[in-house]
Write a protein that holds these residues in place. Structure first.
Motif, PDB file in Angstrom:
ATOM      1  N   PRO A 247      34.645  24.086  50.051  1.00 21.76           N
ATOM      2  CA  PRO A 247      34.899  25.449  50.514  1.00 21.76           C
ATOM      3  C   PRO A 247      36.315  25.937  50.187  1.00 21.76           C
ATOM      4  CG  PRO A 247      33.774  24.214  52.219  1.00 21.76           C
ATOM      5  CD  PRO A 247      34.147  23.247  51.125  1.00 21.76           C
ATOM      6  N   SER A 248      37.330  25.094  50.302  1.00 19.76           N
ATOM      7  CA  SER A 248      38.684  25.556  50.007  1.00 19.76           C
ATOM      8  C   SER A 248      38.847  25.804  48.502  1.00 19.76           C
ATOM      9  CB  SER A 248      39.726  24.580  50.528  1.00 19.76           C
ATOM     10  OG  SER A 248      39.854  23.473  49.685  1.00 19.76           O
ATOM     11  N   THR A 249      38.180  25.020  47.670  1.00 21.57           N
ATOM     12  CA  THR A 249      38.228  25.252  46.231  1.00 21.57           C
ATOM     13  C   THR A 249      37.550  26.576  45.896  1.00 21.57           C
ATOM     14  OG1 THR A 249      38.167  22.875  45.821  1.00 21.57           O
ATOM     15  CG2 THR A 249      37.601  24.311  43.982  1.00 21.57           C
ATOM     16  N   ARG A 250      36.419  26.832  46.513  1.00 25.64           N
ATOM     17  CA  ARG A 250      35.707  28.094  46.293  1.00 25.64           C
ATOM     18  C   ARG A 250      36.549  29.275  46.776  1.00 25.64           C
ATOM     19  NH1 ARG A 250      30.169  27.800  48.744  1.00 25.64           N
ATOM     20  NH2 ARG A 250      29.979  26.209  47.159  1.00 25.64           N
ATOM     21  N   ARG A 251      37.210  29.121  47.898  1.00 25.69           N
ATOM     22  CA  ARG A 251      38.061  30.178  48.440  1.00 25.69           C
ATOM     23  C   ARG A 251      39.225  30.469  47.489  1.00 25.69           C
ATOM     24  NH1 ARG A 251      39.744  28.157  53.565  1.00 25.69           N
ATOM     25  NH2 ARG A 251      37.533  27.965  53.918  1.00 25.69           N
ATOM     26  N   ARG A 252      39.847  29.407  46.967  1.00 23.68           N
ATOM     27  CA  ARG A 252      40.942  29.586  46.000  1.00 23.68           C
ATOM     28  C   ARG A 252      40.459  30.277  44.733  1.00 23.68           C
ATOM     29  NH1 ARG A 252      42.857  24.178  45.019  1.00 23.68           N
ATOM     30  NH2 ARG A 252      42.368  23.559  47.118  1.00 23.68           N
ATOM     31  N   LEU A 253      39.289  29.893  44.258  1.00 26.33           N
ATOM     32  CA  LEU A 253      38.718  30.513  43.058  1.00 26.33           C
ATOM     33  C   LEU A 253      38.441  31.990  43.308  1.00 26.33           C
ATOM     34  CD1 LEU A 253      37.641  30.281  40.189  1.00 26.33           C
ATOM     35  CD2 LEU A 253      35.432  29.617  41.164  1.00 26.33           C
ATOM     36  N   ASN A 254      37.868  32.315  44.458  1.00 26.93           N
ATOM     37  CA  ASN A 254      37.605  33.724  44.802  1.00 26.93           C
ATOM     38  C   ASN A 254      38.897  34.520  44.883  1.00 26.93           C
ATOM     39  OD1 ASN A 254      34.860  33.404  44.878  1.00 26.93           O
ATOM     40  ND2 ASN A 254      34.747  33.129  47.098  1.00 26.93           N
ATOM     41  N   ARG A 255      39.904  33.941  45.515  1.00 31.20           N
ATOM     42  CA  ARG A 255      41.192  34.616  45.639  1.00 31.20           C
ATOM     43  C   ARG A 255      41.806  34.851  44.254  1.00 31.20           C
ATOM     44  NH1 ARG A 255      44.639  31.288  49.148  1.00 31.20           N
ATOM     45  NH2 ARG A 255      43.063  31.834  50.669  1.00 31.20           N
TER      46      ARG A 255
ATOM     47  N   LEU B 141      40.170  35.118  41.394  1.00 31.51           N
ATOM     48  CA  LEU B 141      39.368  36.140  40.708  1.00 31.51           C
ATOM     49  C   LEU B 141      39.680  37.544  41.227  1.00 31.51           C
ATOM     50  CD1 LEU B 141      35.924  34.335  40.385  1.00 31.51           C
ATOM     51  CD2 LEU B 141      37.589  34.819  38.573  1.00 31.51           C
ATOM     52  N   VAL B 142      39.838  37.686  42.526  1.00 33.09           N
ATOM     53  CA  VAL B 142      40.184  38.991  43.103  1.00 33.09           C
ATOM     54  C   VAL B 142      41.565  39.422  42.625  1.00 33.09           C
ATOM     55  CG1 VAL B 142      40.759  40.176  45.261  1.00 33.09           C
ATOM     56  CG2 VAL B 142      38.666  38.812  45.097  1.00 33.09           C
ATOM     57  N   THR B 143      42.515  38.506  42.606  1.00 33.70           N
ATOM     58  CA  THR B 143      43.863  38.824  42.115  1.00 33.70           C
ATOM     59  C   THR B 143      43.815  39.240  40.654  1.00 33.70           C
ATOM     60  OG1 THR B 143      44.847  37.258  43.669  1.00 33.70           O
ATOM     61  CG2 THR B 143      46.199  37.925  41.798  1.00 33.70           C
TER      62      THR B 143
ATOM     63  N   ALA C 268      41.263  40.511  39.013  1.00 33.12           N
ATOM     64  CA  ALA C 268      40.599  41.811  38.931  1.00 33.12           C
ATOM     65  C   ALA C 268      41.557  42.946  39.311  1.00 33.12           C
ATOM     66  CB  ALA C 268      39.364  41.831  39.830  1.00 33.12           C
ATOM     67  N   CYS C 269      42.375  42.724  40.340  1.00 35.59           N
ATOM     68  CA  CYS C 269      43.362  43.737  40.750  1.00 35.59           C
ATOM     69  C   CYS C 269      44.405  43.973  39.657  1.00 35.59           C
ATOM     70  CB  CYS C 269      44.043  43.331  42.049  1.00 35.59           C
ATOM     71  SG  CYS C 269      42.965  43.447  43.485  1.00 35.59           S
ATOM     72  N   LEU C 270      44.852  42.904  39.026  1.00 36.92           N
ATOM     73  CA  LEU C 270      45.826  43.043  37.936  1.00 36.92           C
ATOM     74  C   LEU C 270      45.229  43.805  36.756  1.00 36.92           C
ATOM     75  CD1 LEU C 270      47.510  39.518  37.978  1.00 36.92           C
ATOM     76  CD2 LEU C 270      48.551  41.706  38.602  1.00 36.92           C
ATOM     77  N   ILE C 271      43.987  43.506  36.428  1.00 38.36           N
ATOM     78  CA  ILE C 271      43.319  44.209  35.319  1.00 38.36           C
ATOM     79  C   ILE C 271      43.154  45.680  35.664  1.00 38.36           C
ATOM     80  CG2 ILE C 271      41.124  44.430  34.087  1.00 38.36           C
ATOM     81  CD1 ILE C 271      40.982  41.333  34.173  1.00 38.36           C
ATOM     82  N   LEU C 272      42.740  45.977  36.879  1.00 33.78           N
ATOM     83  CA  LEU C 272      42.572  47.370  37.310  1.00 33.78           C
ATOM     84  C   LEU C 272      43.900  48.119  37.277  1.00 33.78           C
ATOM     85  CD1 LEU C 272      40.715  49.560  38.432  1.00 33.78           C
ATOM     86  CD2 LEU C 272      41.218  48.692  40.714  1.00 33.78           C
ATOM     87  N   THR C 273      44.958  47.494  37.781  1.00 38.03           N
ATOM     88  CA  THR C 273      46.292  48.111  37.764  1.00 38.03           C
ATOM     89  C   THR C 273      46.749  48.350  36.327  1.00 38.03           C
ATOM     90  OG1 THR C 273      46.859  47.026  39.837  1.00 38.03           O
ATOM     91  CG2 THR C 273      48.685  47.846  38.510  1.00 38.03           C
ATOM     92  N   GLY C 274      46.522  47.386  35.456  1.00 38.70           N
ATOM     93  CA  GLY C 274      46.876  47.546  34.041  1.00 38.70           C
ATOM     94  C   GLY C 274      46.113  48.694  33.398  1.00 38.70           C
ATOM     95  N   ALA C 275      44.836  48.824  33.735  1.00 36.05           N
ATOM     96  CA  ALA C 275      44.032  49.918  33.177  1.00 36.05           C
ATOM     97  C   ALA C 275      44.547  51.278  33.642  1.00 36.05           C
ATOM     98  CB  ALA C 275      42.566  49.740  33.566  1.00 36.05           C
ATOM     99  N   VAL C 276      44.937  51.375  34.908  1.00 40.34           N
ATOM    100  CA  VAL C 276      45.485  52.636  35.425  1.00 40.34           C
ATOM    101  C   VAL C 276      46.779  52.980  34.701  1.00 40.34           C
ATOM    102  CG1 VAL C 276      46.536  53.719  37.455  1.00 40.34           C
ATOM    103  CG2 VAL C 276      44.364  52.494  37.672  1.00 40.34           C
ATOM    104  N   PHE C 277      47.669  52.006  34.556  1.00 44.00           N
ATOM    105  CA  PHE C 277      48.926  52.255  33.848  1.00 44.00           C
ATOM    106  C   PHE C 277      48.674  52.617  32.390  1.00 44.00           C
ATOM    107  CE2 PHE C 277      51.215  49.655  37.189  1.00 44.00           C
ATOM    108  CZ  PHE C 277      51.838  50.762  37.740  1.00 44.00           C
ATOM    109  N   TRP C 278      47.702  51.994  31.766  1.00 42.20           N
ATOM    110  CA  TRP C 278      47.360  52.302  30.373  1.00 42.20           C
ATOM    111  C   TRP C 278      46.947  53.759  30.239  1.00 42.20           C
ATOM    112  CZ3 TRP C 278      47.983  49.967  25.854  1.00 42.20           C
ATOM    113  CH2 TRP C 278      47.287  50.456  24.755  1.00 42.20           C
TER     114      TRP C 278
END
Length: 140
Positions: free
Chosen positions: A7-15, A17-19, A21-31
């Motif tokens: 469970p902690s490995t899955r939680r780290r992986l989810n965190r 992936l979310v991070t 995704a947020c970086l990609i979204l922020t980069g797309a907005v700035f682009w």
């Protein structure tokens, strides 16, 4: 024996992936906020022997980006007879230009070769409308 690492490995992986995704979204907005064209902002070019179309751009307002795209589309047709400029309200020259000509985002001012105003326009709706605005005022 209970496996508690999964469970902690899955939680780290989810965190992670979310991070990511947020970086990609922020980069797309700035682009999307980056300037789409390479038109000069040098207002000293107005009145230097060639007609000049100047567009006012306010980065935080949507709409002028459409006019900029139109300018990029028709630029090859008019590049031999006129100069295209884009001034931004984030710069003191752009603020003064907007104030002097009572402009808002996407508004255009067409100058003759001597720096006299030939015409003004709000945001044009299409490349054809922009083309007609320029051609109609350059012929007069």
């Amino acid at each position: 024996m209970i496996n508690t690492t999964q469970p902690s490995t899955r939680r780290r992986l989810n965190r992670t992936l979310v991070t990511l995704a947020c970086l990609i979204l922020t980069g797309a907005v700035f682009w999307q906020l980056l300037p789409k064209g390479s038109f000069s902002n040098d207002l000293a070019r107005v009145g230097q022997g060639q007609a000049t179309l100047v567009m006012l751009r306010e980065i935080h307002v949507m709409g002028g980006d459409m006019v900029l795209a139109q300018m990029l589309q028709i630029h090859p047709e008019f590049a031999h007879v006129m100069e295209f400029l884009v001034v931004h309200t984030g710069h003191p020259d752009g603020q003064a230009f907007a104030r002097d000509h009572s402009l808002s985002d996407g508004s255009l001012v067409l100058f003759d070769a001597f720096g006299e105003v030939l015409g003004r326009s709000g945001r044009t709706e299409s490349p054809e409308a922009l083309r007609e605005f320029i051609a109609g005022h350059l012929k007069s």
